[in-house]
Motif scaffolding. Structure first.
Motif, mmCIF file in Angstrom:
data_model
loop_
_atom_site.group_PDB
_atom_site.id
_atom_site.type_symbol
_atom_site.label_atom_id
_atom_site.label_comp_id
_atom_site.label_asym_id
_atom_site.label_seq_id
_atom_site.Cartn_x
_atom_site.Cartn_y
_atom_site.Cartn_z
ATOM 1 N N SER A 69 0.861 -1.184 0.000
ATOM 2 C CA SER A 69 0.000 0.000 0.000
ATOM 3 C C SER A 69 0.894 1.230 0.000
ATOM 4 O O SER A 69 1.590 1.498 0.985
ATOM 5 C CB SER A 69 -0.902 0.004 1.237
ATOM 6 N N ASN A 124 -2.150 7.705 3.710
ATOM 7 C CA ASN A 124 -3.176 8.604 3.171
ATOM 8 C C ASN A 124 -2.557 9.780 2.427
ATOM 9 O O ASN A 124 -3.031 10.917 2.508
ATOM 10 C CB ASN A 124 -4.080 9.114 4.298
ATOM 11 N N ASP A 173 -12.076 -6.304 9.234
ATOM 12 C CA ASP A 173 -11.738 -5.181 10.108
ATOM 13 C C ASP A 173 -10.226 -5.054 10.177
ATOM 14 O O ASP A 173 -9.515 -6.065 10.244
ATOM 15 C CB ASP A 173 -12.317 -5.403 11.505
ATOM 16 N N ARG A 197 -8.996 2.269 6.675
ATOM 17 C CA ARG A 197 -10.168 2.156 5.793
ATOM 18 C C ARG A 197 -9.764 1.689 4.398
ATOM 19 O O ARG A 197 -10.474 0.888 3.775
ATOM 20 C CB ARG A 197 -10.902 3.495 5.715
ATOM 21 N N GLU A 198 -8.615 2.155 3.919
ATOM 22 C CA GLU A 198 -8.146 1.730 2.588
ATOM 23 C C GLU A 198 -7.832 0.240 2.576
ATOM 24 O O GLU A 198 -8.202 -0.470 1.633
ATOM 25 C CB GLU A 198 -6.909 2.530 2.194
ATOM 26 N N GLU A 200 -9.111 -1.993 4.616
ATOM 27 C CA GLU A 200 -10.378 -2.702 4.764
ATOM 28 C C GLU A 200 -11.108 -2.820 3.433
ATOM 29 O O GLU A 200 -11.659 -3.866 3.095
ATOM 30 C CB GLU A 200 -11.270 -1.983 5.777
ATOM 31 N N GLU A 201 -11.132 -1.717 2.666
ATOM 32 C CA GLU A 201 -11.822 -1.732 1.372
ATOM 33 C C GLU A 201 -11.185 -2.733 0.418
ATOM 34 O O GLU A 201 -11.879 -3.431 -0.325
ATOM 35 C CB GLU A 201 -11.814 -0.332 0.761
ATOM 36 N N ASP A 202 -9.843 -2.815 0.437
ATOM 37 C CA ASP A 202 -9.168 -3.774 -0.434
ATOM 38 C C ASP A 202 -9.449 -5.210 0.007
ATOM 39 O O ASP A 202 -9.717 -6.089 -0.815
ATOM 40 C CB ASP A 202 -7.663 -3.516 -0.441
ATOM 41 N N ASP A 204 -12.017 -6.197 1.743
ATOM 42 C CA ASP A 204 -13.450 -6.471 1.707
ATOM 43 C C ASP A 204 -13.930 -6.885 0.311
ATOM 44 O O ASP A 204 -15.095 -7.240 0.135
ATOM 45 C CB ASP A 204 -14.238 -5.248 2.180
ATOM 46 N N LYS A 205 -13.032 -6.835 -0.688
ATOM 47 C CA LYS A 205 -13.394 -7.345 -2.012
ATOM 48 C C LYS A 205 -13.681 -8.842 -1.943
ATOM 49 O O LYS A 205 -14.390 -9.376 -2.789
ATOM 50 C CB LYS A 205 -12.270 -7.049 -3.005
ATOM 51 N N SER A 207 -15.852 -10.713 -0.262
ATOM 52 C CA SER A 207 -17.049 -10.605 0.578
ATOM 53 C C SER A 207 -17.485 -11.951 1.149
ATOM 54 O O SER A 207 -18.247 -11.997 2.112
ATOM 55 C CB SER A 207 -18.202 -9.986 -0.217
#
Length: 220
Positions: A69, A124, A173, A197-198, A200-202, A204-205, A207
Protein backbone atom coordinates in the motif's frame (compact mmCIF):
# COMPACT_ATOMS: atom_id res chain seq x y z
CA UNK A 1 -67.46 -50.32 -6.23
CA UNK A 2 -65.24 -47.55 -7.62
CA UNK A 3 -65.50 -45.74 -4.32
CA UNK A 4 -64.35 -48.83 -2.47
CA UNK A 5 -61.44 -49.29 -4.90
CA UNK A 6 -60.33 -45.68 -4.45
CA UNK A 7 -60.48 -45.96 -0.68
CA UNK A 8 -58.51 -49.20 -0.87
CA UNK A 9 -55.78 -47.66 -3.03
CA UNK A 10 -55.49 -44.65 -0.76
CA UNK A 11 -55.21 -46.90 2.26
CA UNK A 12 -52.51 -48.97 0.56
CA UNK A 13 -50.49 -45.87 -0.42
CA UNK A 14 -50.73 -44.49 3.09
CA UNK A 15 -49.58 -47.83 4.42
CA UNK A 16 -46.59 -47.84 2.06
CA UNK A 17 -45.65 -44.32 3.10
CA UNK A 18 -45.86 -45.23 6.76
CA UNK A 19 -43.84 -48.38 6.14
CA UNK A 20 -41.17 -46.37 4.30
CA UNK A 21 -41.00 -43.79 7.09
CA UNK A 22 -40.62 -46.52 9.72
CA UNK A 23 -38.01 -48.33 7.60
CA UNK A 24 -35.49 -45.47 8.02
CA UNK A 25 -33.31 -45.74 11.11
CA UNK A 26 -31.52 -42.62 12.28
CA UNK A 27 -27.74 -42.78 11.87
CA UNK A 28 -24.79 -41.04 13.47
CA UNK A 29 -21.72 -40.32 11.33
CA UNK A 30 -18.34 -39.21 12.68
CA UNK A 31 -15.38 -38.21 10.57
CA UNK A 32 -12.04 -36.47 10.16
CA UNK A 33 -11.71 -33.67 7.63
CA UNK A 34 -9.33 -31.20 6.03
CA UNK A 35 -10.08 -28.11 4.00
CA UNK A 36 -9.82 -24.36 3.63
CA UNK A 37 -10.71 -23.77 7.29
CA UNK A 38 -8.15 -26.22 8.64
CA UNK A 39 -8.08 -29.77 10.00
CA UNK A 40 -10.59 -31.24 12.40
CA UNK A 41 -13.53 -33.48 13.16
CA UNK A 42 -17.21 -33.70 12.29
CA UNK A 43 -20.32 -35.37 13.69
CA UNK A 44 -23.62 -35.67 11.82
CA UNK A 45 -26.97 -37.01 13.05
CA UNK A 46 -29.21 -38.11 10.18
CA UNK A 47 -32.55 -38.16 11.96
CA UNK A 48 -34.60 -38.46 8.75
CA UNK A 49 -33.89 -39.89 5.32
CA UNK A 50 -33.94 -36.32 3.96
CA UNK A 51 -32.45 -34.35 6.86
CA UNK A 52 -29.49 -34.30 9.21
CA UNK A 53 -27.88 -32.00 11.77
CA UNK A 54 -24.11 -31.55 11.44
CA UNK A 55 -21.45 -29.94 13.64
CA UNK A 56 -17.72 -29.66 13.04
CA UNK A 57 -14.58 -27.92 14.23
CA UNK A 58 -11.40 -27.14 12.29
CA UNK A 59 -8.16 -25.34 13.12
CA UNK A 60 -4.42 -25.37 12.46
CA UNK A 61 -4.35 -23.63 9.07
CA UNK A 62 -2.00 -20.67 8.55
CA UNK A 63 -1.66 -18.56 5.40
CA UNK A 64 1.30 -16.20 5.10
CA UNK A 65 1.29 -13.28 2.71
CA UNK A 66 2.06 -9.64 2.07
CA UNK A 67 0.26 -6.59 0.70
CA UNK A 68 1.68 -3.34 -0.74
CA UNK A 69 0.00 0.00 0.00
CA UNK A 70 1.77 3.13 -1.27
CA UNK A 71 5.34 2.70 0.06
CA UNK A 72 4.37 0.33 2.89
CA UNK A 73 4.54 -3.46 2.64
CA UNK A 74 2.37 -5.31 5.16
CA UNK A 75 3.36 -8.87 6.06
CA UNK A 76 1.62 -11.32 8.35
CA UNK A 77 0.33 -14.83 8.98
CA UNK A 78 -3.42 -15.44 8.83
CA UNK A 79 -4.47 -17.97 11.49
CA UNK A 80 -7.70 -19.79 10.64
CA UNK A 81 -10.05 -21.83 12.78
CA UNK A 82 -13.80 -22.33 12.57
CA UNK A 83 -16.66 -24.34 13.98
CA UNK A 84 -20.04 -24.83 12.32
CA UNK A 85 -23.60 -25.94 13.02
CA UNK A 86 -25.65 -26.81 9.93
CA UNK A 87 -28.91 -28.35 8.82
CA UNK A 88 -28.54 -30.64 5.78
CA UNK A 89 -31.29 -31.48 3.31
CA UNK A 90 -31.06 -34.62 1.11
CA UNK A 91 -33.49 -33.97 -1.77
CA UNK A 92 -33.11 -37.49 -3.19
CA UNK A 93 -32.76 -39.31 0.17
CA UNK A 94 -29.28 -40.47 -0.87
CA UNK A 95 -25.77 -39.01 -0.58
CA UNK A 96 -26.18 -35.56 -2.16
CA UNK A 97 -27.27 -32.76 0.18
CA UNK A 98 -27.77 -29.01 0.44
CA UNK A 99 -26.78 -27.33 3.67
CA UNK A 100 -27.22 -24.02 5.49
CA UNK A 101 -26.36 -22.79 8.94
CA UNK A 102 -23.92 -20.75 10.99
CA UNK A 103 -20.15 -20.73 11.17
CA UNK A 104 -18.13 -19.42 14.09
CA UNK A 105 -14.77 -18.45 12.56
CA UNK A 106 -11.62 -16.90 13.96
CA UNK A 107 -9.58 -15.62 11.04
CA UNK A 108 -7.01 -13.06 12.14
CA UNK A 109 -3.56 -11.93 11.09
CA UNK A 110 -1.08 -9.83 13.05
CA UNK A 111 0.69 -7.70 10.44
CA UNK A 112 3.86 -5.63 10.38
CA UNK A 113 4.37 -2.80 7.92
CA UNK A 114 7.83 -2.16 6.52
CA UNK A 115 8.86 0.93 4.57
CA UNK A 116 10.28 0.77 1.07
CA UNK A 117 11.65 4.31 1.55
CA UNK A 118 14.17 3.83 4.35
CA UNK A 119 12.08 4.63 7.42
CA UNK A 120 9.49 6.99 5.97
CA UNK A 121 5.90 5.78 5.63
CA UNK A 122 3.24 7.22 3.36
CA UNK A 123 -0.20 7.11 5.00
CA UNK A 124 -3.18 8.60 3.17
CA UNK A 125 -0.81 10.57 0.92
CA UNK A 126 1.23 12.05 3.81
CA UNK A 127 4.80 11.03 4.63
CA UNK A 128 5.87 10.31 8.22
CA UNK A 129 9.08 9.21 9.91
CA UNK A 130 8.15 6.13 11.94
CA UNK A 131 9.90 3.31 13.78
CA UNK A 132 7.18 0.75 13.03
CA UNK A 133 3.61 0.19 11.88
CA UNK A 134 1.79 -2.82 13.28
CA UNK A 135 -1.76 -4.01 13.29
CA UNK A 136 -4.38 -6.73 13.17
CA UNK A 137 -6.41 -7.83 10.16
CA UNK A 138 -9.63 -9.72 10.88
CA UNK A 139 -11.27 -11.52 7.96
CA UNK A 140 -14.16 -13.02 9.94
CA UNK A 141 -15.14 -13.70 13.54
CA UNK A 142 -18.27 -14.07 15.60
CA UNK A 143 -21.26 -15.71 13.87
CA UNK A 144 -21.38 -15.80 10.06
CA UNK A 145 -24.03 -17.30 7.72
CA UNK A 146 -23.04 -20.27 5.59
CA UNK A 147 -24.52 -22.16 2.63
CA UNK A 148 -23.17 -25.08 0.65
CA UNK A 149 -23.67 -28.47 -0.94
CA UNK A 150 -22.02 -31.81 -0.44
CA UNK A 151 -21.87 -35.58 -0.66
CA UNK A 152 -22.03 -37.87 2.39
CA UNK A 153 -22.82 -41.60 2.75
CA UNK A 154 -24.74 -41.22 6.00
CA UNK A 155 -27.72 -43.23 4.79
CA UNK A 156 -25.91 -46.55 5.36
CA UNK A 157 -23.49 -48.00 7.91
CA UNK A 158 -19.77 -48.32 7.38
CA UNK A 159 -16.80 -46.32 6.19
CA UNK A 160 -17.16 -43.65 3.54
CA UNK A 161 -15.81 -40.43 2.14
CA UNK A 162 -17.49 -37.04 2.20
CA UNK A 163 -16.94 -33.66 0.59
CA UNK A 164 -18.51 -30.22 0.77
CA UNK A 165 -18.28 -26.88 -1.07
CA UNK A 166 -19.73 -23.69 0.30
CA UNK A 167 -19.29 -20.00 1.08
CA UNK A 168 -19.17 -18.12 4.37
CA UNK A 169 -19.78 -14.39 4.73
CA UNK A 170 -16.81 -12.29 5.91
CA UNK A 171 -16.60 -9.26 8.21
CA UNK A 172 -13.30 -7.48 7.51
CA UNK A 173 -11.74 -5.18 10.11
CA UNK A 174 -8.29 -3.54 10.23
CA UNK A 175 -6.67 -1.96 13.28
CA UNK A 176 -3.27 -0.22 13.03
CA UNK A 177 -0.84 1.35 15.52
CA UNK A 178 2.51 3.07 15.03
CA UNK A 179 5.52 4.37 16.92
CA UNK A 180 8.08 7.04 16.09
CA UNK A 181 8.47 10.81 15.90
CA UNK A 182 5.88 11.13 13.12
CA UNK A 183 3.06 10.13 15.48
CA UNK A 184 3.24 13.57 17.13
CA UNK A 185 1.86 15.25 14.00
CA UNK A 186 -1.63 16.66 14.62
CA UNK A 187 -3.06 14.89 11.56
CA UNK A 188 -1.33 11.56 12.09
CA UNK A 189 -4.19 9.68 13.76
CA UNK A 190 -6.64 10.86 11.10
CA UNK A 191 -4.35 9.63 8.32
CA UNK A 192 -3.71 6.34 10.14
CA UNK A 193 -7.49 5.75 10.32
CA UNK A 194 -7.71 6.53 6.59
CA UNK A 195 -5.00 3.90 5.96
CA UNK A 196 -7.11 1.39 7.93
CA UNK A 197 -10.17 2.16 5.79
CA UNK A 198 -8.15 1.73 2.59
CA UNK A 199 -6.87 -1.65 3.70
CA UNK A 200 -10.38 -2.70 4.76
CA UNK A 201 -11.82 -1.73 1.37
CA UNK A 202 -9.17 -3.77 -0.43
CA UNK A 203 -9.65 -6.80 1.83
CA UNK A 204 -13.45 -6.47 1.71
CA UNK A 205 -13.39 -7.34 -2.01
CA UNK A 206 -13.44 -10.89 -0.67
CA UNK A 207 -17.05 -10.60 0.58
CA UNK A 208 -17.28 -14.38 1.08
CA UNK A 209 -14.73 -16.96 2.12
CA UNK A 210 -14.70 -20.19 0.07
CA UNK A 211 -15.09 -23.37 2.10
CA UNK A 212 -13.94 -26.68 0.58
CA UNK A 213 -13.80 -29.87 2.66
CA UNK A 214 -12.70 -33.48 2.12
CA UNK A 215 -12.96 -36.18 4.75
CA UNK A 216 -13.30 -39.81 5.73
CA UNK A 217 -16.15 -40.99 7.95
CA UNK A 218 -17.81 -43.91 9.66
CA UNK A 219 -21.58 -44.25 10.03
CA UNK A 220 -23.03 -46.24 12.93
Amino acid sequence: MNKCLTVGLMTALMGMGASSAHAFDSNVTVGALAGTTGFGAEASWRFHERASLTANYTAGLVWDGDYDSDNVTYEGDLDISASALKLDFYPFAGRFYLTAGAMFPEMEAHVTGSSTNGGTYELNGQTYSLDSVRGKLTIADGVQPYVGLGWRSSHRSGFGFFSELGVMATDVDVSLSASGSGTSDSNFQENLRAEERELEEDADKLSVYPVAVLGISYTF
